[in-house]
Design a protein around this motif. Sequence first.
Motif, PDB file in Angstrom:
ATOM      1  N   GLU A  58      17.474 -15.210  -9.512  1.00  0.00           N
ATOM      2  CA  GLU A  58      18.201 -16.075  -8.794  1.00  0.00           C
ATOM      3  C   GLU A  58      18.496 -17.255  -9.734  1.00  0.00           C
ATOM      4  O   GLU A  58      19.797 -17.458  -9.765  1.00  0.00           O
ATOM      5  CB  GLU A  58      17.139 -16.873  -7.850  1.00  0.00           C
ATOM      6  CG  GLU A  58      17.708 -17.976  -6.860  1.00  0.00           C
ATOM      7  CD  GLU A  58      16.680 -18.640  -6.002  1.00  0.00           C
ATOM      8  OE1 GLU A  58      17.102 -19.857  -5.380  1.00  0.00           O
ATOM      9  OE2 GLU A  58      15.788 -18.091  -5.683  1.00  0.00           O
ATOM     10  N   LEU A  59      17.732 -17.660 -10.679  1.00  0.00           N
ATOM     11  CA  LEU A  59      18.383 -18.615 -11.259  1.00  0.00           C
ATOM     12  C   LEU A  59      19.161 -18.081 -12.336  1.00  0.00           C
ATOM     13  O   LEU A  59      20.242 -18.717 -12.707  1.00  0.00           O
ATOM     14  CB  LEU A  59      17.163 -19.363 -12.397  1.00  0.00           C
ATOM     15  CG  LEU A  59      17.465 -20.421 -13.406  1.00  0.00           C
ATOM     16  CD1 LEU A  59      18.130 -21.658 -12.603  1.00  0.00           C
ATOM     17  CD2 LEU A  59      16.170 -20.910 -14.219  1.00  0.00           C
ATOM     18  N   ALA A  60      19.240 -16.966 -13.017  1.00  0.00           N
ATOM     19  CA  ALA A  60      19.996 -16.396 -13.826  1.00  0.00           C
ATOM     20  C   ALA A  60      21.389 -16.364 -13.266  1.00  0.00           C
ATOM     21  O   ALA A  60      22.675 -16.469 -13.850  1.00  0.00           O
ATOM     22  CB  ALA A  60      19.529 -14.865 -14.036  1.00  0.00           C
ATOM     23  N   LEU A  61      21.291 -15.975 -11.933  1.00  0.00           N
ATOM     24  CA  LEU A  61      22.738 -15.925 -11.146  1.00  0.00           C
ATOM     25  C   LEU A  61      23.478 -17.091 -10.919  1.00  0.00           C
ATOM     26  O   LEU A  61      24.797 -17.173 -11.362  1.00  0.00           O
ATOM     27  CB  LEU A  61      22.618 -15.140  -9.617  1.00  0.00           C
ATOM     28  CG  LEU A  61      22.161 -13.408  -9.855  1.00  0.00           C
ATOM     29  CD1 LEU A  61      21.722 -13.242  -8.266  1.00  0.00           C
ATOM     30  CD2 LEU A  61      23.460 -12.959 -10.121  1.00  0.00           C
ATOM     31  N   PHE A  62      22.758 -18.046 -10.862  1.00  0.00           N
ATOM     32  CA  PHE A  62      23.442 -19.482 -10.589  1.00  0.00           C
ATOM     33  C   PHE A  62      23.886 -19.794 -11.950  1.00  0.00           C
ATOM     34  O   PHE A  62      24.966 -20.513 -11.939  1.00  0.00           O
ATOM     35  CB  PHE A  62      22.476 -20.694  -9.983  1.00  0.00           C
ATOM     36  CG  PHE A  62      22.131 -20.177  -8.499  1.00  0.00           C
ATOM     37  CD1 PHE A  62      22.925 -19.863  -7.378  1.00  0.00           C
ATOM     38  CD2 PHE A  62      20.734 -20.400  -8.074  1.00  0.00           C
ATOM     39  CE1 PHE A  62      22.668 -19.595  -6.298  1.00  0.00           C
ATOM     40  CE2 PHE A  62      20.565 -20.291  -6.684  1.00  0.00           C
ATOM     41  CZ  PHE A  62      21.474 -19.888  -5.830  1.00  0.00           C
ATOM     42  N   GLU A  63      23.038 -19.753 -12.793  1.00  0.00           N
ATOM     43  CA  GLU A  63      23.353 -20.028 -14.248  1.00  0.00           C
ATOM     44  C   GLU A  63      24.598 -19.560 -14.700  1.00  0.00           C
ATOM     45  O   GLU A  63      25.440 -20.125 -15.534  1.00  0.00           O
ATOM     46  CB  GLU A  63      22.496 -20.080 -15.189  1.00  0.00           C
ATOM     47  CG  GLU A  63      21.233 -21.057 -15.209  1.00  0.00           C
ATOM     48  CD  GLU A  63      19.974 -20.897 -15.951  1.00  0.00           C
ATOM     49  OE1 GLU A  63      19.159 -21.902 -16.007  1.00  0.00           O
ATOM     50  OE2 GLU A  63      19.722 -19.795 -16.408  1.00  0.00           O
ATOM     51  N   ARG A  64      24.918 -18.365 -14.420  1.00  0.00           N
ATOM     52  CA  ARG A  64      26.141 -17.530 -14.783  1.00  0.00           C
ATOM     53  C   ARG A  64      27.209 -17.938 -14.014  1.00  0.00           C
ATOM     54  O   ARG A  64      28.205 -18.164 -14.564  1.00  0.00           O
ATOM     55  CB  ARG A  64      25.726 -15.931 -14.828  1.00  0.00           C
ATOM     56  CG  ARG A  64      26.860 -15.040 -14.680  1.00  0.00           C
ATOM     57  CD  ARG A  64      26.958 -14.739 -16.216  1.00  0.00           C
ATOM     58  NE  ARG A  64      28.274 -13.810 -16.527  1.00  0.00           N
ATOM     59  CZ  ARG A  64      28.887 -13.815 -17.444  1.00  0.00           C
ATOM     60  NH1 ARG A  64      28.908 -14.731 -18.653  1.00  0.00           N
ATOM     61  NH2 ARG A  64      29.866 -13.028 -17.694  1.00  0.00           N
ATOM     62  N   ALA A  65      27.065 -18.161 -12.728  1.00  0.00           N
ATOM     63  CA  ALA A  65      28.201 -18.691 -12.132  1.00  0.00           C
ATOM     64  C   ALA A  65      28.707 -19.806 -12.743  1.00  0.00           C
ATOM     65  O   ALA A  65      29.764 -20.083 -12.628  1.00  0.00           O
ATOM     66  CB  ALA A  65      27.611 -19.024 -10.486  1.00  0.00           C
ATOM     67  N   ALA A  66      27.783 -21.051 -12.992  1.00  0.00           N
ATOM     68  CA  ALA A  66      28.089 -22.165 -13.439  1.00  0.00           C
ATOM     69  C   ALA A  66      29.031 -22.001 -14.742  1.00  0.00           C
ATOM     70  O   ALA A  66      30.035 -22.492 -14.942  1.00  0.00           O
ATOM     71  CB  ALA A  66      26.898 -23.269 -13.654  1.00  0.00           C
ATOM     72  N   GLU A  67      28.576 -21.053 -15.664  1.00  0.00           N
ATOM     73  CA  GLU A  67      29.308 -21.034 -16.874  1.00  0.00           C
ATOM     74  C   GLU A  67      30.519 -20.149 -16.423  1.00  0.00           C
ATOM     75  O   GLU A  67      31.502 -20.510 -17.235  1.00  0.00           O
ATOM     76  CB  GLU A  67      28.299 -19.900 -17.857  1.00  0.00           C
ATOM     77  CG  GLU A  67      28.979 -19.437 -18.915  1.00  0.00           C
ATOM     78  CD  GLU A  67      28.190 -18.343 -19.517  1.00  0.00           C
ATOM     79  OE1 GLU A  67      28.820 -17.408 -20.142  1.00  0.00           O
ATOM     80  OE2 GLU A  67      27.135 -18.064 -19.331  1.00  0.00           O
ATOM     81  N   LEU A  68      30.592 -19.363 -15.746  1.00  0.00           N
ATOM     82  CA  LEU A  68      31.947 -18.703 -15.311  1.00  0.00           C
ATOM     83  C   LEU A  68      32.932 -19.893 -14.863  1.00  0.00           C
ATOM     84  O   LEU A  68      34.000 -19.661 -15.252  1.00  0.00           O
ATOM     85  CB  LEU A  68      31.766 -17.433 -14.515  1.00  0.00           C
ATOM     86  CG  LEU A  68      30.910 -16.295 -15.425  1.00  0.00           C
ATOM     87  CD1 LEU A  68      30.773 -15.219 -14.101  1.00  0.00           C
ATOM     88  CD2 LEU A  68      31.842 -15.763 -16.227  1.00  0.00           C
TER      89      LEU A  68
END
Length: 113
Positions: free
Chosen positions: A61-71
């Motif tokens: 969950e956290l990894a997906l949100f962080e990846r989305a923010a980065e992209l």
Amino acid sequence: MTTAGSSGRTRCTSARSSAATPRRYPPPIANSTAIEADLSLARGRVLHARFLSERQEDPRELALFERAAELFQRLGDVRGESEAAFWVGCFHQVVRGDSDLALPFFERSYQLA
């Protein structure tokens, strides 16, 4: 080309049959990064809903949100980055119970909104 039909009338037909005409497909995906960002955010929200139902943390969950923010940041998509930062904050506050860690993400989301 002109041909005579069974009624004796003439009609115009194409010199090429429709079977020989190449099919036109939609253009290739123009921006796969934007699609990945949207999908990361959506998948993270699904995992968050699952957490609310089962009360069991999923590390993705956290990894997906962080990846989305980065992209979204890389794309210059301020709305998307703001939403992703909000969800990172929600993760820290709701899943981990850490409001102090969540606050900077909420503030970032507010600044971008």
